[in-house]
Scaffold this active site. Sequence first.
Site, PDB file in Angstrom:
ATOM      1  N   ALA A 285       0.847  -1.086   0.117  1.00  0.00           N
ATOM      2  CA  ALA A 285      -0.067  -0.023  -0.129  1.00  0.00           C
ATOM      3  C   ALA A 285       0.867   1.225   0.059  1.00  0.00           C
ATOM      4  O   ALA A 285       0.649   2.295  -0.620  1.00  0.00           O
ATOM      5  CB  ALA A 285      -0.909  -0.055   1.258  1.00  0.00           C
TER       6      ALA A 285
ATOM      7  N   GLU B  49       2.068   1.914  -3.870  1.00  0.00           N
ATOM      8  CA  GLU B  49       1.283   2.115  -5.043  1.00  0.00           C
ATOM      9  C   GLU B  49       0.598   3.502  -4.689  1.00  0.00           C
ATOM     10  O   GLU B  49       0.633   4.184  -5.588  1.00  0.00           O
ATOM     11  CB  GLU B  49       0.143   1.114  -4.957  1.00  0.00           C
ATOM     12  CG  GLU B  49      -0.938   1.503  -6.038  1.00  0.00           C
ATOM     13  CD  GLU B  49      -0.452   0.958  -7.442  1.00  0.00           C
ATOM     14  OE1 GLU B  49      -1.259   1.777  -8.227  1.00  0.00           O
ATOM     15  OE2 GLU B  49       0.654   0.429  -7.608  1.00  0.00           O
TER      16      GLU B  49
ATOM     17  N   SER C  44       1.354   6.057  -2.749  1.00  0.00           N
ATOM     18  CA  SER C  44       2.273   7.250  -2.869  1.00  0.00           C
ATOM     19  C   SER C  44       2.630   7.652  -4.416  1.00  0.00           C
ATOM     20  O   SER C  44       2.687   8.812  -4.787  1.00  0.00           O
ATOM     21  CB  SER C  44       3.461   7.146  -2.041  1.00  0.00           C
ATOM     22  OG  SER C  44       3.175   7.109  -1.005  1.00  0.00           O
TER      23      SER C  44
ATOM     24  N   CYS D  24      -5.925   6.064   6.534  1.00  0.00           N
ATOM     25  CA  CYS D  24      -4.779   5.485   5.896  1.00  0.00           C
ATOM     26  C   CYS D  24      -3.519   5.760   6.884  1.00  0.00           C
ATOM     27  O   CYS D  24      -3.221   7.045   7.174  1.00  0.00           O
ATOM     28  CB  CYS D  24      -4.457   6.157   4.745  1.00  0.00           C
ATOM     29  SG  CYS D  24      -2.835   5.705   3.730  1.00  0.00           S
TER      30      CYS D  24
ATOM     31  N   GLU E  64       6.163  12.996   0.545  1.00  0.00           N
ATOM     32  CA  GLU E  64       6.793  12.436  -0.581  1.00  0.00           C
ATOM     33  C   GLU E  64       6.233  13.149  -1.977  1.00  0.00           C
ATOM     34  O   GLU E  64       6.987  13.660  -2.567  1.00  0.00           O
ATOM     35  CB  GLU E  64       6.418  10.971  -0.946  1.00  0.00           C
ATOM     36  CG  GLU E  64       7.086   9.787   0.016  1.00  0.00           C
ATOM     37  CD  GLU E  64       6.623   8.466  -0.306  1.00  0.00           C
ATOM     38  OE1 GLU E  64       6.801   8.150  -1.426  1.00  0.00           O
ATOM     39  OE2 GLU E  64       6.230   7.751   0.490  1.00  0.00           O
TER      40      GLU E  64
END
Length: 398
Positions: free
Chosen positions: A228, A231, A233, A346, A355
């Site tokens: 997770a 993907e 990010s 999340c 990021e």
Amino acid sequence: MDPQAMSEQPHAIGAQLREAGPAHKIVAPDGSSAWLVTRYEDVAPLLADPRLSLSKRHAKPDGGYRGFELPPALDANLLNMDAPQHTRLRRLAGPAFGTRHVAGMRPALEVAARRLADELAAAGSVDLVADFATPFSVLVISELLGVPEESRHRFRAWTTGLLGAGATREGMREIVGEMLRFFTGLIADKRATPGADVLSALVAARDADDDRLTEDELTSLAFLLLFAGFENSANLMASCLHAVLSDPELLRSVRQPGGTAADPEATASLVEEVARHESPALLAIRRFPVEDIDVGGVPIPAGETVLLSLASANRDPRRFTAPDAVDPGRPDLARHLGFGQGVHYCIGAPLARLEAQIALGVFLDRFPNARLDPGSPPRWQPSPRVRGLASLRALLGT
């Protein structure tokens, strides 16, 4: 729901379904039947509703949810758990993804992003998904978890094979087997040679006290954090780059006044708006009512599969003014559901935000004249589950 249509036109279909009713009986991506909820006023409270369980033991036994059919060693993860198991595991993994720890990673991540940007400079035309967003996301989560560099190239193929519209049951079983072997071997390596990484710390917690973490929970947690974390990010980063390179006015708004350098505050607001506008996950993880529920007058029996559309809720004009526009200054931005809501919010959201902010800032500073390649239009991933670009070609203007 036609998975192919949903992957090609998720927002147009979401708008149609919102107007047609609060909840709709559909065929889910795994081929089973499900209920799709699309309006913000329903999706937001249901994300935090304790009557909706993530545990598959609450799914109806016949004709219900199928999913990826993961083996126990990968299935004992946060996306399949309710409290108190969910609380216990999240407490173990949470500090590594907390705001304070993530903020401390900024200097190292900026260095890594600048190094990647320097590598792009020699090329006149690049794919910002394959050459920038994906490798940066892979590098960050791999360094955090201690994944050897030689093993990182497999991640994109795995996620595409599991989440893409063309995924087959046979293909998914093969990928799941590969991933299980990979994570089992990686954990064994951490036991033999611990490092200063999150996975080594989780292995140590498991080995010090069996009651804190079972072996299946350890392997499943490593699988989830890596899978997770990479993907979502990468998708958010690419969508941010796409947004600014598609709109000169938006691009000017994220630069410092009178200059070409990115403005950190404006960049952070843009990342948040893109998380609303192009939610990296189209759907929240499936849920199962533990009792009969009512959604806007539509009865949904206990045990049915319920899918909550984050993408549709985030484009609901009843909640957001001009929702199809990218507006980082919108006053209601904080209410978006791009990272979920409630106890299942999340866990990697702070890292994904950082990021994307760093990637966007570094790219705009390094390539002030970059523009989309008119000869190669952007392509979106053919997936009914995630919203991410498959290709985003740009001319760097170096």
